[in-house]
Design an enzyme around this catalytic site. Structure first.
Site, mmCIF file in Angstrom:
data_model
loop_
_atom_site.group_PDB
_atom_site.id
_atom_site.type_symbol
_atom_site.label_atom_id
_atom_site.label_comp_id
_atom_site.label_asym_id
_atom_site.label_seq_id
_atom_site.Cartn_x
_atom_site.Cartn_y
_atom_site.Cartn_z
ATOM 1 N N LEU A 204 0.845 -1.197 0.000
ATOM 2 C CA LEU A 204 0.000 0.000 0.000
ATOM 3 C C LEU A 204 0.881 1.248 0.000
ATOM 4 O O LEU A 204 1.691 1.438 0.903
ATOM 5 C CB LEU A 204 -0.914 0.004 1.226
ATOM 6 C CG LEU A 204 -1.873 -1.206 1.332
ATOM 7 C CD1 LEU A 204 -2.466 -1.309 2.723
ATOM 8 C CD2 LEU A 204 -2.983 -1.076 0.287
ATOM 9 N N HIS A 205 0.694 2.089 -1.032
ATOM 10 C CA HIS A 205 1.501 3.298 -1.092
ATOM 11 C C HIS A 205 0.825 4.439 -1.845
ATOM 12 O O HIS A 205 1.321 5.558 -1.828
ATOM 13 C CB HIS A 205 2.841 3.002 -1.779
ATOM 14 C CG HIS A 205 2.694 2.703 -3.249
ATOM 15 N ND1 HIS A 205 2.287 1.481 -3.712
ATOM 16 C CD2 HIS A 205 2.891 3.470 -4.347
ATOM 17 C CE1 HIS A 205 2.242 1.500 -5.031
ATOM 18 N NE2 HIS A 205 2.595 2.701 -5.446
ATOM 19 N N ARG A 206 -0.297 4.192 -2.521
ATOM 20 C CA ARG A 206 -0.918 5.225 -3.348
ATOM 21 C C ARG A 206 -1.394 6.399 -2.494
ATOM 22 O O ARG A 206 -1.896 6.215 -1.379
ATOM 23 C CB ARG A 206 -2.114 4.654 -4.104
ATOM 24 C CG ARG A 206 -1.775 3.552 -5.089
ATOM 25 C CD ARG A 206 -1.280 4.095 -6.396
ATOM 26 N NE ARG A 206 -0.966 3.014 -7.318
ATOM 27 C CZ ARG A 206 -0.386 3.180 -8.504
ATOM 28 N NH1 ARG A 206 -0.049 4.387 -8.892
ATOM 29 N NH2 ARG A 206 -0.128 2.158 -9.276
ATOM 30 N N ASP A 279 -2.466 -1.695 -3.788
ATOM 31 C CA ASP A 279 -2.866 -0.601 -4.666
ATOM 32 C C ASP A 279 -1.821 -0.417 -5.764
ATOM 33 O O ASP A 279 -1.796 0.585 -6.455
ATOM 34 C CB ASP A 279 -3.103 0.701 -3.893
ATOM 35 C CG ASP A 279 -1.917 1.130 -3.039
ATOM 36 O OD1 ASP A 279 -0.798 0.622 -3.256
ATOM 37 O OD2 ASP A 279 -2.114 1.984 -2.141
#
Length: 366
Positions: A204-206, A279
């Protein structure tokens, strides 16, 4: 003198895409120059990929480092303009949708250098994503558009791209996955992390998930609900880790945060997972080939072929826990569809097109 093909890479997702192209193009009478812009610059995000995937060390490392989108893109453009002026490549090849990709496209286009875009035509139709802007600009300027899926071909056609520029070649990242699949050791990955039983891998990084405090709060609640059902393993870069820790991400016994992994180790972890929550774009493709259910925590995807011909589905934070419950109840997949031409030979098809573009149509070795 052999024509010069210059490859521009800059971030972790580029390397598994470039590796099979470099290898296949080596059979032709061309000179190749591999440029790493240094957009991702720590060992786990770049150097380890070159070692594990057998890619030669970059001939040039620009070392631009991180920064705001405009500043980083400008640094890459400035450095590439100097390099292109010095070396005068006959063809520039760019990969994916990162800032290095669009920077190289702009410089090559302004200097009148032919360039090819590997992974052209992907569209999320979400202009809040920096990657979507990079895709649109790069494809508009490209001379050769090398696509991974039929929907990408359709997008380019709808945008008025000349048909002779478009080539459906398959997915070179899947070449890398299939070549290394025997090295993906799920048992070793499980032992290294120290987990037993079912687990879920998360990436998860968006910005839509981790930038706004309210989004982070909702994400933490959703992931804790997942961790109520199975252990969650999430590799996190230190920069992103601090924000999630402050929001209480680790305040659950089922959450396991680890440092970023090398390609082989990460894919071993994914192979053994009951599901992946992500994501990321590339992870949607990798899980599709490995047969691991993928729950993409986004309102859209530029890779819809992973839904129609794969194991992916789009989910919201509100329904994430329920989807994980369904996946755990179903158990490992026994059969699943895969997209056309994701067969391990995309690199060869790309190399043939690139070689023809520089007048080196016949390979000199098998």
């Amino acid at each position: 003198m052999a024509p010069l093909v210059l490859h521009v890479t800059g971030a972790r997702p580029n390397f598994p895409k470039a590796a099979p192209v470099l290898e296949a193009l080596a059979a032709y009478p061309v000179e190749q120059l591999l440029v790493h812009t240094g957009q991702h610059y720590d060992d786990k995000m770049s150097d380890i990929f070159f070692r594990q995937l057998g890619i030669p060390k970059p001939d040039v490392n620009l070392g631009v480092g991180s920064g705001a989108h405009g500043a980083q893109t400008a640094k890459v453009m400035e450095a590439l303009e100097e390099l292109f002026t010095e070396r005068r490549p006959d063809l520039v090849v760019v990969y994916g949708d990162v800032n290095s990709t669009v920077a190289a496209a702009l410089v090559a286009s302004k200097m009148g250098i032919t360039f090819a875009h590997v992974e052209a035509g992907l569209r999320s139709f979400d202009m809040s994503m920096p990657e979507e802007i990079n895709r649109l600009v790069t494809d508009r300027l490209s001379d050769l558009l090398l696509t991974t899926s039929p929907d990408a071909v359709a997008h380019l056609g709808n945008e008025g791209t000349a048909p002779e520029k478009i080539h459906l070649v398959g997915n070179p990242m899947i070449d890398t996955l299939l070549k290394n699949e025997a090295r993906f050791d799920a048992a070793a990955a499980r032992a290294d992390v120290g987990i037993e039983g079912d687990y879920v891998v998360a990436t998860l990084h968006r910005p839509g998930n981790v930038d706004d405090p309210e989004d982070v709060k909702a994400l933490v609640a959703a992931m804790h609900a997942v961790a109520d059902q199975a252990q969650v393993v999430i590799p996190l870069h230190p920069r992103g880790r601090a924000r999630l820790e402050q929001a209480g991400f680790l305040d659950h016994p089922g959450m396991r945060v680890i440092d970023p992994l090398g390609y082989i180790e990460f894919m071993g972890l994914v192979r053994g997972a009951a599901a992946v929550v992500t994501d990321s774009g590339g992870v949607q493709e990798e899980t599709t080939i490995l047969g691991v259910p993928c729950l993409t925590l986004r309102p859209n995807t530029e890779r819809p072929v992973t839904i129609t011909d794969g194991t992916n589905q789009l989910v919201t934070r509100e329904v994430l826990a329920e989807r994980v419950r369904e996946v755990l109840a179903t158990g490992p997949l026994q059969q699943w569809p895969t997209p056309p031409l994701w067969d391990g030979h995309a690199g060869e098809r790309i190399a043939k097109i690139l070689a023809r573009a520089v007048g080196a149509a016949e390979p000199v070795r098998a």
